[in-house]
Design a protein around this motif. Structure first.
Motif, PDB file in Angstrom:
ATOM      1  N   VAL A  38       0.880  -1.168   0.000  1.00 49.47           N
ATOM      2  CA  VAL A  38       0.000   0.000   0.000  1.00 49.47           C
ATOM      3  C   VAL A  38       0.918   1.219   0.000  1.00 49.47           C
ATOM      4  O   VAL A  38       1.582   1.521   0.991  1.00 49.47           O
ATOM      5  N   LEU A  39       0.979   1.908  -1.141  1.00 44.87           N
ATOM      6  CA  LEU A  39       1.932   3.006  -1.302  1.00 44.87           C
ATOM      7  C   LEU A  39       1.422   4.316  -0.706  1.00 44.87           C
ATOM      8  O   LEU A  39       2.177   5.046  -0.067  1.00 44.87           O
ATOM      9  N   GLU A  40       0.178   4.607  -0.939  1.00 42.53           N
ATOM     10  CA  GLU A  40      -0.415   5.836  -0.413  1.00 42.53           C
ATOM     11  C   GLU A  40      -1.839   5.547   0.042  1.00 42.53           C
ATOM     12  O   GLU A  40      -2.534   4.717  -0.554  1.00 42.53           O
ATOM     13  N   VAL A  71      -3.429   4.122  -3.165  1.00 40.44           N
ATOM     14  CA  VAL A  71      -2.575   3.683  -4.269  1.00 40.44           C
ATOM     15  C   VAL A  71      -1.895   2.393  -3.839  1.00 40.44           C
ATOM     16  O   VAL A  71      -1.243   2.345  -2.795  1.00 40.44           O
ATOM     17  N   ILE A  72      -2.056   1.332  -4.649  1.00 40.50           N
ATOM     18  CA  ILE A  72      -1.481   0.034  -4.308  1.00 40.50           C
ATOM     19  C   ILE A  72      -0.489  -0.406  -5.383  1.00 40.50           C
ATOM     20  O   ILE A  72      -0.608  -0.018  -6.546  1.00 40.50           O
ATOM     21  N   ALA A  73       0.484  -1.191  -4.982  1.00 42.97           N
ATOM     22  CA  ALA A  73       1.442  -1.779  -5.924  1.00 42.97           C
ATOM     23  C   ALA A  73       1.026  -3.219  -6.200  1.00 42.97           C
ATOM     24  O   ALA A  73       0.729  -3.983  -5.281  1.00 42.97           O
ATOM     25  N   VAL A  74       0.991  -3.568  -7.478  1.00 43.07           N
ATOM     26  CA  VAL A  74       0.585  -4.925  -7.870  1.00 43.07           C
ATOM     27  C   VAL A  74       1.623  -5.484  -8.849  1.00 43.07           C
ATOM     28  O   VAL A  74       2.544  -4.787  -9.280  1.00 43.07           O
ATOM     29  N   ASP A  75       1.440  -6.743  -9.198  1.00 47.33           N
ATOM     30  CA  ASP A  75       2.315  -7.410 -10.167  1.00 47.33           C
ATOM     31  C   ASP A  75       2.314  -6.617 -11.490  1.00 47.33           C
ATOM     32  O   ASP A  75       1.250  -6.330 -12.047  1.00 47.33           O
ATOM     33  N   MET A 131      -6.133   3.112  -6.994  1.00 45.04           N
ATOM     34  CA  MET A 131      -5.240   3.240  -8.148  1.00 45.04           C
ATOM     35  C   MET A 131      -4.162   2.160  -8.029  1.00 45.04           C
ATOM     36  O   MET A 131      -3.479   2.076  -6.989  1.00 45.04           O
ATOM     37  N   ALA A 132      -4.033   1.325  -9.061  1.00 38.69           N
ATOM     38  CA  ALA A 132      -3.039   0.251  -9.061  1.00 38.69           C
ATOM     39  C   ALA A 132      -1.866   0.652  -9.939  1.00 38.69           C
ATOM     40  O   ALA A 132      -2.048   1.077 -11.089  1.00 38.69           O
TER      41      ALA A 132
END
Length: 325
Positions: A268-270, A285-289, A320-321
Motif C-alpha cells: 500500500v503506497l499511499e 494507491v497500491i502496488a501490484v504485479d 489506483m493500481a
C-alpha cells in the motif's frame, strides 16, 4: 462493455442507497435539534427572569450559556438543511454542472460538508459568549459595592435547568450514537456541559445563600464561562480539523492493513481518508504485479472497495493500481 455498464448501474444504485441513509439520519438529527431549541429557549427565559428578580450574576451567566445552546442548535439546523437539499439547482448561489451519476455523488458529498461548517461556527459562538460571561464576572468582582447575595428563588432556576439539560443530554447522546451524527454528538457534549454548569450554578447560589458570601456569585459566573469556553474550543478544534482534511492516522493504518491483506496487493503506497460531513471516503494507491492484466486490477479495486464498505462503512474507495518496482 455490458459488464462495465451493469457495474456502473449497480454502483450508482448503491450510492443512492447510501445517500438516502445519510439523508434519513440527518432528518432524524433535525428532529432532536428542534427539541434542543425548545428546551434551551424555555430554560433561558426562566433563568433570565429569575436572575433579574433574584439578583444573581451566576444564574444570568448560566442563562447566557443556554442562550448559546439556542444559537448553536439553530446553526446546526441550518447546516443540516443545506446538507439535505438534494433538489436544488445551485450551491450557495453558484450554478451546478450537469447532474451526472458521478457529479451527483461528488456534489452531495460537498453538501455534507456544510454540517461540519456550521458545527465549527457553533464553537466560535460559544467561545464569544464565554468571553462575555467571564468579562462580566471579572467586572463584578472588581466592583464589590455592586455585589449582593442572590435571592433563594434563584435556586429554582438552577434546579430546573439541571434536570432539563440532563434529559436533553441523554436524548442527544443516544440519538448521536444511533444516527452516527456529528452535529448531535456536538450537541450532546454541549448539553452535558450545560447540565454541569447549571448544577454548578445551583451549588454556587446555595453556597452564597448559606454563608452570605457576596463574591461567590461572581466567581461562580466566571467558572460557568470557563466551562462554555472549554466546550466551544473542543467543538471548534474537532470540526476545523475535519474541514482541514485531517483524519486519525491510527484509523488510516487500520484501513491500510485491511487492504494489505489482499494477496494481489504487494504494497500500500499511499492512503488518505477524507470526511464529508459524517461520510468517509478513501483514496489509495497500491502496488501490484507489473504483469497483471487491466481487467484483473479493475476487479481487485472493486473487491477492495466492497471490503472497505462492509468492514468500515466507507462509502467510496478510489483505488489506483501501479506496477510494483
Amino acid at each position: 462493455m455490458k459488464d462495465l455498464k451493469a457495474h456502473r448501474q449497480a454502483e450508482q444504485a448503491e450510492w443512492q442507497a447510501t445517500q438516502q441513509r445519510e439523508l434519513t439520519k440527518l432528518k432524524g438529527a433535525q428532529r432532536y435539534l428542534y427539541l434542543n431549541v425548545g428546551a434551551y429557549l424555555a430554560i433561558s427565559v426562566i433563568e433570565f427572569y429569575l436572575a433579574i428578580v433574584g439578583h444573581s450574576q451566576t444564574l444570568r451567566a448560566d442563562a447566557f450559556n443556554n442562550l448559546s445552546g439556542i444559537i448553536s442548535s439553530v446553526l446546526l439546523l441550518i447546516g443540516i438543511y443545506i446538507a439535505r437539499d438534494i433538489h436544488d439547482d445551485d450551491l450557495m448561489g453558484q450554478p451546478l454542472p450537469e447532474d451526472s451519476p458521478t457529479s451527483g455523488q461528488r456534489l452531495q458529498l460537498t453538501r455534507f460538508h456544510y454540517e461540519t461548517v456550521f458545527t465549527m461556527i457553533t464553537g466560535v459562538v460559544m467561545i464569544a459568549i464565554a468571553a462575555s460571561v467571564m468579562y462580566s464576572g471579572v467586572k463584578s468582582l472588581m466592583n464589590p459595592a455592586d455585589q449582593e447575595v442572590p435571592q433563594p428563588i434563584t435556586l429554582l432556576g438552577g434546579a430546573v435547568a439541571t434536570v432539563i439539560m440532563l434529559g436533553v443530554w441523554w436524548l442527544n447522546r443516544r440519538a448521536g450514537r444511533q444516527l452516527q451524527n456529528a452535529a448531535l454528538t456536538a450537541a450532546a457534549r454541549d448539553s452535558l456541559s450545560d447540565a454541569v454548569t447549571s448544577l454548578g450554578t445551583m451549588v454556587a447560589i446555595g453556597g452564597a445563600l448559606a454563608f452570605r458570601v457576596t463574591w461567590l456569585d461572581g466567581v461562580a459566573s466566571m467558572l460557568v464561562g470557563l466551562f462554555i469556553l472549554t466546550a466551544g474550543i473542543r467543538i471548534f478544534r474537532e470540526s476545523s480539523l475535519n474541514l482541514a482534511d485531517y483524519f486519525d492516522p491510527q484509523v488510516e493504518q487500520q484501513f491500510g492493513k485491511a487492504i494489505a491483506e489482499f494477496a494481489a496487493v504487494e504494497a500500500v503506497l499511499e492512503l488518505k481518508a477524507h470526511y464529508n460531513g459524517n461520510v468517509v471516503t478513501l483514496d489509495v494507491v497500491i502496488a501490484v504485479d507489473p504483469h497483471m492484466e487491466v481487467q484483473d486490477s479493475y476487479r481487485l479495486g472493486e473487491e477492495i472497495e466492497a471490503v472497505m464498505r462492509r468492514r468500515f462503512g466507507i462509502v467510496d474507495t478510489d483505488v489506483m493500481a501501479v506496477p510494483a518496482g
